[in-house]
Design an enzyme around this catalytic site. Structure first.
Site, PDB file in Angstrom:
ATOM      1  CB  VAL A   1      43.794 144.215 -22.019  1.00  0.00           C
ATOM      2  CG1 VAL A   1      42.433 143.760 -21.501  1.00  0.00           C
ATOM      3  CG2 VAL A   1      43.666 144.682 -23.463  1.00  0.00           C
TER       4      VAL A   1
ATOM      5  CE  LYS B   1      41.123 140.461 -31.573  1.00  0.00           C
ATOM      6  NZ  LYS B   1      42.300 141.237 -31.360  1.00  0.00           N
TER       7      LYS B   1
ATOM      8  CD  GLU C   1      30.916 141.297 -25.040  1.00  0.00           C
ATOM      9  OE1 GLU C   1      29.862 140.811 -24.626  1.00  0.00           O
ATOM     10  OE2 GLU C   1      31.110 141.549 -26.252  1.00  0.00           O
TER      11      GLU C   1
ATOM     12  CB  VAL D   1      34.522 140.005 -30.981  1.00  0.00           C
ATOM     13  CG1 VAL D   1      34.019 140.645 -32.271  1.00  0.00           C
ATOM     14  CG2 VAL D   1      34.859 138.536 -31.220  1.00  0.00           C
TER      15      VAL D   1
ATOM     16  CB  ILE E   1      31.561 146.811 -29.655  1.00  0.00           C
ATOM     17  CG1 ILE E   1      32.157 148.119 -30.161  1.00  0.00           C
ATOM     18  CG2 ILE E   1      30.172 146.587 -30.220  1.00  0.00           C
ATOM     19  CD1 ILE E   1      32.292 148.182 -31.677  1.00  0.00           C
TER      20      ILE E   1
ATOM     21  N   GLY F   1      50.947 154.413 -33.014  1.00  0.00           N
ATOM     22  CA  GLY F   1      50.683 153.254 -32.164  1.00  0.00           C
ATOM     23  C   GLY F   1      49.418 152.503 -32.538  1.00  0.00           C
TER      24      GLY F   1
ATOM     25  CG  ASP G   1      42.471 141.818 -35.562  1.00  0.00           C
ATOM     26  OD1 ASP G   1      42.842 141.455 -34.437  1.00  0.00           O
ATOM     27  OD2 ASP G   1      41.547 142.638 -35.751  1.00  0.00           O
TER      28      ASP G   1
ATOM     29  CE  LYS H   1      39.124 142.309 -33.735  1.00  0.00           C
ATOM     30  NZ  LYS H   1      39.491 143.653 -34.204  1.00  0.00           N
TER      31      LYS H   1
ATOM     32  N   GLY I   1      41.814 149.466 -26.957  1.00  0.00           N
ATOM     33  CA  GLY I   1      42.125 150.490 -25.972  1.00  0.00           C
ATOM     34  C   GLY I   1      41.941 149.977 -24.559  1.00  0.00           C
TER      35      GLY I   1
END
Lengths: 440, 440
Positions: free
Chosen positions: A20, A112, A136, A139, A143, A194, A208, A212, A310
């Protein structure tokens, strides 16, 4: 509309240069002109930090100040916004965010676990220091569900928020459905691709998704609650047999996270595999894609579907928060003053009221079905269907058959009590499989 | 983060008390406390205006000032925000918005025609007066696509925006697909249900979708263009036969609006019925629902699906804009300074490069297929499939057969040239039907 900070550059300190972090660097470089136009001022990376300075990241870091200690980003007077991309519930990420807020810096995080577990404390700190804290990317990556709930749906009262919150589980279940292959087999393949970690438990055991869901529920309903009270069940026990029978019955199996407003101070939050009617919008969300659906009193149903992770999508979310700060976004972390959040208790699973899919492996002899039906009747569990299948599950034991039951909506405690009694029947050969059915 | 206007109420003047206007009144009343918390200050209706004061609206208007002339809202010094819900491209709506901006009032509008046709002029006016002009409800009612493009995707460059932009057409095509019934029949039913107007042309001829598409493209790509250059084709010529053949081929017919970035200063904008692969996300959007999908360089695909119209969803969007203004939203109308928008030319349909579905009605005699194939070959149009169907379309003429062709991607001018030559063949009995295929 007067904004004294127009044209003054906004200076970032970025901690964490994984997927990221590198994505954020690339996006800020690539779209510099567009971003400056949309932010109304230049956005500059002033300093960066990561564990290993000399790792090859295929990106030039020499123009940025390098800090060995992420906490130095929090005290550098030239930094306006600390971007926390380290990850983890406590430790460095938590300390950095706290220090940044204490030093009156705006914070953007994609973390998160941090927000789910320390959100209220951080909201209070950020409010007292009058700095924005945006998340943002925490989560569902690309999106924009946080902005949608906090801003686009701000006027409405939500009564339901839920969806496909974990791409790893959704990829695995989609692939199991498509191929008929088993859980362990698909897990290995997912790790090779991956999409799953070497230790996959955070994803496949539902933690996880629970992180969220907790964030979405606090934001959407305006409540605080005990994270540990969220009902969480992962996908380890989902077998190709159940996927197959579910399909025959017109359902698809997905890991869902659902939050429902019950009444003043009472919420239902749960993460578990569920049978979704094949015609339902969430049933058609396949692969690593995430989807979140809200239901509001005025807004009705709204669904957002996209990349849950991603480099590019998550970096877009992080940069949207940065641009919001550049433009002067002053919305409190939970969309409302932190002290407007009220405490709620979460409904225990014994009080869930759902329809259930049940699979039993029974000895093929007369009277078994009658015994099962009687136990359900005694516990007031109403059945919708009962199907005795030919045994294509095992070859070693010709005298056993699977029985698949679907119930109407029942209290989960009654169902569990029935199944305990059923499991005590000598003809029941394996622990019953129970999967909740998620219907509108 | 200091906001001098915190706690000072924001006063609204609302023009137009139709479905959306009444929805806004109800929502503001119903959720007053929530809205005050989220806006950081009370939001009050100061004055209202509508054509007929004495119409029964089942809502108490006596606490609001009443204006006979909407323009009075623009000059009332007690009004901070003018909410334009009159509708229409010119006339009262246009005048009110202009006057409000001139009087330095913030504007919220749900008027897609106004923004599509006068957006750039209004953006310039709003910028020069330093007031916000927000229009979330103008595109796809309850779907927050404007905020998503303007804010959530602000850092990214979009290369494609499109989807199901008209609920009336989508309802009609969904019902035609489900029932096999004809266009006129379904139109009548749709009008009776209130999903289509007495004069349905704005919806079914594609103008409504074109308005929305124009707004999305200006916002998403940052260009101005001539609205009249958008290629627009409605759904009047869609027959149950084509829906049936499309299904056989694995497609669903939908009215789509698609905007694509081609190159610097060149965009493709089109509204037309299209064959969508049944597996594509937009193909599964049924009924009055709208859905919009964006594709960005970094963000990848993102899809938003929800109510494109209706009192509650549209009112939620209008109130989101009002809350944004209450919080001090200062984002320019197009997400960037109006003078950053560059002029683009739109690709004419002759230059489209798509796959096509073609249906011919031919005389059933030897050599026809060879003649057709030869013409396509001469024009370099490559075919994917050619199917001669049994005639279940007409009963009066036993000597005619339908031929359904699917082409590979071809330049539309070559295709149209071929079809002109094919139509000249004596064996071709009806004007060829052409429907574009929308594939990823």
């Amino acid at each position: 509309m007067d904004n004294p900070s127009v044209n003054k550059p906004l200076n970032l300190g970025i901690a964490g240069l994984g997927t990221v972090g590198i994505g954020v660097l690339r996006l800020l470089q690539n779209n510099q002109k567009t971003i400056t136009n949309r932010a109304g001022r230049p956005i500059r990376i002033h300093a960066v930090n990561a564990k290993n300075r000399h790792k090859n990241r295929n990106i030039d870091l020499t123009t940025f100040k390098w800090y060995e200690d992420p906490l130095d980003l929090a005290t550098d007077p030239d930094i306006d916004v600390v971007v926390e991309l380290i990850g983890g519930t406590n430790g460095a990420a938590y300390e950095l965010v706290c220090e940044a807020i204490k030093n009156k810096k705006a914070v953007v995080t994609a973390n998160k676990a941090l927000i789910a577990l320390h959100g209220n404390e951080l909201a209070k700190m950020a409010a007292s220091q009058n700095v924005p804290l945006l998340f943002e990317a925490a989560v569902a990556g690309g999106i924009p569900i946080i902005k949608t709930i906090k801003e686009a749906l701000a006027a409405d009262r939500l009564i339901e928020i839920g969806g496909i919150l974990n791409g790893t589980c959704n990829y695995m279940l989609t692939t199991m459905t498509r191929t008929g292959r088993g859980f362990e087999d698909i897990l290995k393949e997912t790790q090779q691709l991956g999409y799953a970690e070497a230790d996959p438990s955070t994803d496949i055991d539902g933690l996880d998704a629970a992180h969220k869901l907790a964030i979405l529920a606090s934001l959407g309903f305006g409540y605080t609650f005990n994270f540990k009270d969220i009902f969480v069940e992962g996908i380890r026990n989902i077998s190709p047999h159940d996927i197959h029978y579910a399909q025959e019955l017109g359902y698809t199996i997905k890991l869902v996270g659902m939050a429902q407003y019950h009444s003043e101070n009472k919420l239902e939050l749960r993460v578990h595999p569920a049978l979704l009617p094949q015609s339902s919008p969430l049933a058609r969300v396949n692969g690593v894609i995430n989807a979140i659906r809200t239901k509001g009193e005025f807004s009705g149903y709204l669904m957002l579907e996209g990349a849950g992770a991603g480099e590019g999508p998550t970096a877009t979310a992080v940069c949207a928060d940065i641009i919001d700060i550049a433009r002067g976004n002053t919305i409190p972390m939970w969309g409302t003053d932190w002290n407007e959040l009220r405490p709620a208790t979460l409904v225990p699973n014994s009080d869930f009221n759902k329809a259930y899919y049940i699979r039993l492996i029974v000895e093929d002899k007369p009277g078994v079905v009658a015994d099962i039906a009687t136990i359900f009747k005694e516990n007031n569990v109403s059945l919708r269907s009962l199907l005795q299948h030919k045994n294509h599950m095992t070859t070693d034991s010709e005298n056993t058959v699977p029985i698949v039951l679907v119930t109407h909506k029942n209290r989960e405690s009654s169902l569990l009590k029935s199944l305990k009694a059923i499991y005590d029947l000598p003809a029941i050969l394996e622990k019953p499989i129970i999967i909740r059915i998620e219907e509108p």
